[in-house]
Write an enzyme that holds these catalytic residues in place. Structure first.
Site, PDB file in Angstrom:
ATOM      1  CG  HIS A  93      -8.015   4.013   1.111  1.00 32.71           C
ATOM      2  ND1 HIS A  93      -8.317   3.598   2.457  1.00 32.71           N
ATOM      3  CD2 HIS A  93      -9.348   4.451   0.556  1.00 32.71           C
ATOM      4  CE1 HIS A  93      -9.569   4.041   2.955  1.00 32.71           C
ATOM      5  NE2 HIS A  93     -10.372   4.555   1.605  1.00 32.71           N
TER       6      HIS A  93
ATOM      7  CG  ASP B 272      -3.040   4.589   0.655  1.00 34.14           C
ATOM      8  OD1 ASP B 272      -2.939   4.646  -0.462  1.00 34.14           O
ATOM      9  OD2 ASP B 272      -3.806   4.209   1.438  1.00 34.14           O
ATOM     10  CG  HIS B 273       1.111   6.370   4.734  1.00 31.48           C
ATOM     11  ND1 HIS B 273       0.069   7.313   5.016  1.00 31.48           N
ATOM     12  CD2 HIS B 273       0.484   5.311   5.223  1.00 31.48           C
ATOM     13  CE1 HIS B 273      -0.882   6.454   5.684  1.00 31.48           C
ATOM     14  NE2 HIS B 273      -0.753   5.492   5.730  1.00 31.48           N
TER      15      HIS B 273
ATOM     16  CD  GLU C 166      -6.836  -0.573   0.837  1.00 37.27           C
ATOM     17  OE1 GLU C 166      -6.899   0.733   1.593  1.00 37.27           O
ATOM     18  OE2 GLU C 166      -6.096  -1.418   1.280  1.00 37.27           O
TER      19      GLU C 166
ATOM     20  NE  ARG D  24       8.027  21.565   2.530  1.00 36.21           N
ATOM     21  CZ  ARG D  24       9.491  21.752   2.425  1.00 36.21           C
ATOM     22  NH1 ARG D  24       9.677  22.077   1.214  1.00 36.21           N
ATOM     23  NH2 ARG D  24      10.141  21.798   3.521  1.00 36.21           N
TER      24      ARG D  24
ATOM     25  N   GLY E 207       1.200  -1.571   4.408  1.00 34.58           N
ATOM     26  CA  GLY E 207       1.545  -0.202   3.889  1.00 34.58           C
ATOM     27  C   GLY E 207       2.380   0.638   4.825  1.00 34.58           C
ATOM     28  CG  HIS E 208       2.080   3.502   8.651  1.00 35.11           C
ATOM     29  ND1 HIS E 208       2.900   3.291  10.038  1.00 35.11           N
ATOM     30  CD2 HIS E 208       1.916   4.951   8.649  1.00 35.11           C
ATOM     31  CE1 HIS E 208       3.151   4.507  10.319  1.00 35.11           C
ATOM     32  NE2 HIS E 208       2.662   5.416   9.665  1.00 35.11           N
TER      33      HIS E 208
ATOM     34  CD  GLU F 216      -7.399  -6.178   2.982  1.00 34.18           C
ATOM     35  OE1 GLU F 216      -7.507  -5.471   2.042  1.00 34.18           O
ATOM     36  OE2 GLU F 216      -6.686  -5.274   3.881  1.00 34.18           O
TER      37      GLU F 216
ATOM     38  CG  HIS G  61      -5.587  -1.793   9.383  1.00 30.44           C
ATOM     39  ND1 HIS G  61      -5.271  -0.972  10.395  1.00 30.44           N
ATOM     40  CD2 HIS G  61      -6.132  -0.642   8.460  1.00 30.44           C
ATOM     41  CE1 HIS G  61      -5.467   0.130  10.207  1.00 30.44           C
ATOM     42  NE2 HIS G  61      -6.122   0.433   9.263  1.00 30.44           N
ATOM     43  N   GLY G  62      -2.082  -2.671  10.168  1.00 34.31           N
ATOM     44  CA  GLY G  62      -1.390  -2.472  11.348  1.00 34.31           C
ATOM     45  C   GLY G  62      -0.399  -3.740  11.036  1.00 34.31           C
TER      46      GLY G  62
ATOM     47  NE  ARG H 266      -9.167   8.389   4.278  1.00 32.81           N
ATOM     48  CZ  ARG H 266      -9.427   7.273   5.281  1.00 32.81           C
ATOM     49  NH1 ARG H 266      -8.682   6.295   5.345  1.00 32.81           N
ATOM     50  NH2 ARG H 266     -10.627   7.548   6.201  1.00 32.81           N
TER      51      ARG H 266
ATOM     52  CG  ASN I 141      -1.885   1.280   1.193  1.00 35.36           C
ATOM     53  OD1 ASN I 141      -1.265   2.229   1.131  1.00 35.36           O
ATOM     54  ND2 ASN I 141      -3.079   0.837   1.779  1.00 35.36           N
TER      55      ASN I 141
ATOM     56  CB  THR J  79      -5.541   4.535   9.396  1.00 33.97           C
ATOM     57  OG1 THR J  79      -5.347   3.312   8.371  1.00 33.97           O
ATOM     58  CG2 THR J  79      -5.480   3.878  10.657  1.00 33.97           C
ATOM     59  CB  THR J  80      -9.352   1.652   7.446  1.00 31.23           C
ATOM     60  OG1 THR J  80      -9.024   2.125   6.165  1.00 31.23           O
ATOM     61  CG2 THR J  80     -10.784   1.074   7.163  1.00 31.23           C
TER      62      THR J  80
ATOM     63  NE  ARG K 182      -7.378  11.572   5.288  1.00 29.80           N
ATOM     64  CZ  ARG K 182      -7.989  10.774   6.433  1.00 29.80           C
ATOM     65  NH1 ARG K 182      -7.114  10.187   7.059  1.00 29.80           N
ATOM     66  NH2 ARG K 182      -9.111  10.981   6.766  1.00 29.80           N
ATOM     67  CG  HIS K 183      -3.662   9.030   1.375  1.00 32.29           C
ATOM     68  ND1 HIS K 183      -4.385   8.300   0.543  1.00 32.29           N
ATOM     69  CD2 HIS K 183      -3.822   8.655   2.722  1.00 32.29           C
ATOM     70  CE1 HIS K 183      -5.115   7.540   1.487  1.00 32.29           C
ATOM     71  NE2 HIS K 183      -4.642   7.665   2.569  1.00 32.29           N
TER      72      HIS K 183
HETATM   73  N1  PXP Z   1      -6.124  -3.113   4.239  1.00 30.44           N
HETATM   74  C1  PXP Z   1      -6.806  -2.121   4.099  1.00 30.44           C
HETATM   75  C2  PXP Z   1      -8.532  -2.308   3.755  1.00 30.44           C
HETATM   76  C3  PXP Z   1      -6.643  -0.640   4.671  1.00 30.44           C
HETATM   77  O1  PXP Z   1      -7.577   0.264   4.656  1.00 30.44           O
HETATM   78  C4  PXP Z   1      -5.369  -0.441   5.055  1.00 30.44           C
HETATM   79  C5  PXP Z   1      -4.776   0.983   5.301  1.00 30.44           C
HETATM   80  O2  PXP Z   1      -4.919   1.814   4.225  1.00 30.44           O
HETATM   81  C6  PXP Z   1      -4.365  -1.712   4.965  1.00 30.44           C
HETATM   82  C7  PXP Z   1      -4.606  -2.863   4.635  1.00 30.44           C
HETATM   83  C8  PXP Z   1      -2.848  -1.402   5.029  1.00 30.44           C
HETATM   84  O3  PXP Z   1      -2.737  -0.985   6.478  1.00 30.44           O
HETATM   85  P1  PXP Z   1      -1.277  -0.545   6.981  1.00 30.44           P
HETATM   86  O4  PXP Z   1      -1.013   0.749   6.376  1.00 30.44           O
HETATM   87  O5  PXP Z   1      -1.457  -0.380   8.444  1.00 30.44           O
HETATM   88  O6  PXP Z   1      -0.152  -1.633   6.703  1.00 30.44           O
END
Ligand code: PXP
Length: 239
Positions: free
Chosen positions: A43, A9-10, A69, A18, A211-212, A150, A189-190, A45, A7, A99-100, A49-50
């Site tokens: 994702h 996004d970040h 997403e 910036r 992702g993060h 998922e 997630h996480g 949104r 992912n 975040t979600t 935002r990203h």
């Molecule tokens: N899966 C879904 C559905 C999410 O919304 C996210 C966060 O955007 C992730 C996975 C990835 O989560 P993380 O960034 O915590 O790894």
């Protein structure tokens, strides 16, 4: 083998801080794939935002599997129909959340989700729903003819290593049930460099979406090393 989807996004979060063009999330996607990632997740949104619409269009032009997403907003659905990613993952979205925060509630929107899933399937776009690892919820998804889920690992990740056995057992039970009903299974997630091993060791997971943690690590070691290290964790866990 479990596929690792990154992912990105970040990377876009940092770019947008910036208001310029660096770092480029598309370049991040290319580097991730070159390092061995199996697909890219972004994702879009509601507040953009990203990731922005033009990022999704550019990501689609890459030679990689794209998981978009999305919340069920009219303009995002239209963009998804136009861009045609291989997969859309429907997620709940609250504007004020960082975040979600949890899985989708299926029961109140069963007919709507069934209709939406059919519209995507008509366009050869696979639909996954981001849900809690819960048997009742899986049954509701089966009722609407979903082919992929998922499972939300946020609760597991937030508590880790507390309540490890209980949280893992819940995820395992959901995965077994989903697989025995023929579903394709993703989890995410996480997940990070310390809590992914136990999840990747569960039999039946087809994909992980992370992702993060990977993007955070890439600030120090580069995205290629960060992706390779996570791939290694996942491969070792399956031995
Ligand atoms: N899966 C879904 C559905 C999410 O919304 C996210 C966060 O955007 C992730 C996975 C990835 O989560 P993380 O960034 O915590 O790894």
């Amino acid at each position: 083998m479990i596929d690792l989807n990154i992912n990105i996004d970040h990377i876009a979060t940092l770019r947008n801080a910036r208001g310029g063009f660096e770092p480029d999330p598309i370049l991040g996607a290319i580097e991730s794939i070159n390092a061995g990632a199996d697909g890219i997740v972004c994702h879009l949104r509601e507040d953009r935002r990203h990731i922005r619409d033009e990022d999704v269009i550019k990501l689609r032009e890459l030679d990689t599997r794209l998981d978009l997403e999305m919340a069920v907003s009219k303009d995002i659905i239209e963009l998804a129909f136009k861009v045609k990613p291989e997969l859309v993952t429907i997620v709940p979205e609250k504007r004020e959340e960082l975040t979600t925060e949890g899985g989708l509630l299926i029961a109140p929107r069963k007919e709507f989700l069934k209709d939406l899933k059919n519209k995507f399937h008509d366009k050869d776009i696979l639909v996954s729903l981001f849900v809690e690892p819960d048997i009742d919820i899986i049954d509701q998804c089966l009722d609407i003819g979903i082919e992929m889920l998922e499972f939300h690992t946020g609760h597991y990740a937030n508590e880790y290593p507390k309540n490890l056995e209980v949280n893992l057992a819940q995820i395992k039970k959901a995965i077994d049930y989903a697989k025995s009903n023929g579903l394709r299974v993703c989890a995410g997630h996480g997940l990070n460099y310390t809590n992914t091993t136990e999840i990747a060791a569960i039999k039946g997971i087809d994909e992980l979406s992370i992702g993060h943690s990977i993007i955070s690590k890439s600030i120090f070691v580069g995205i290629s090393s960060a992706v390779k290290e996570m791939k290694g964790i996942i491969e070792n866990a399956q031995k």
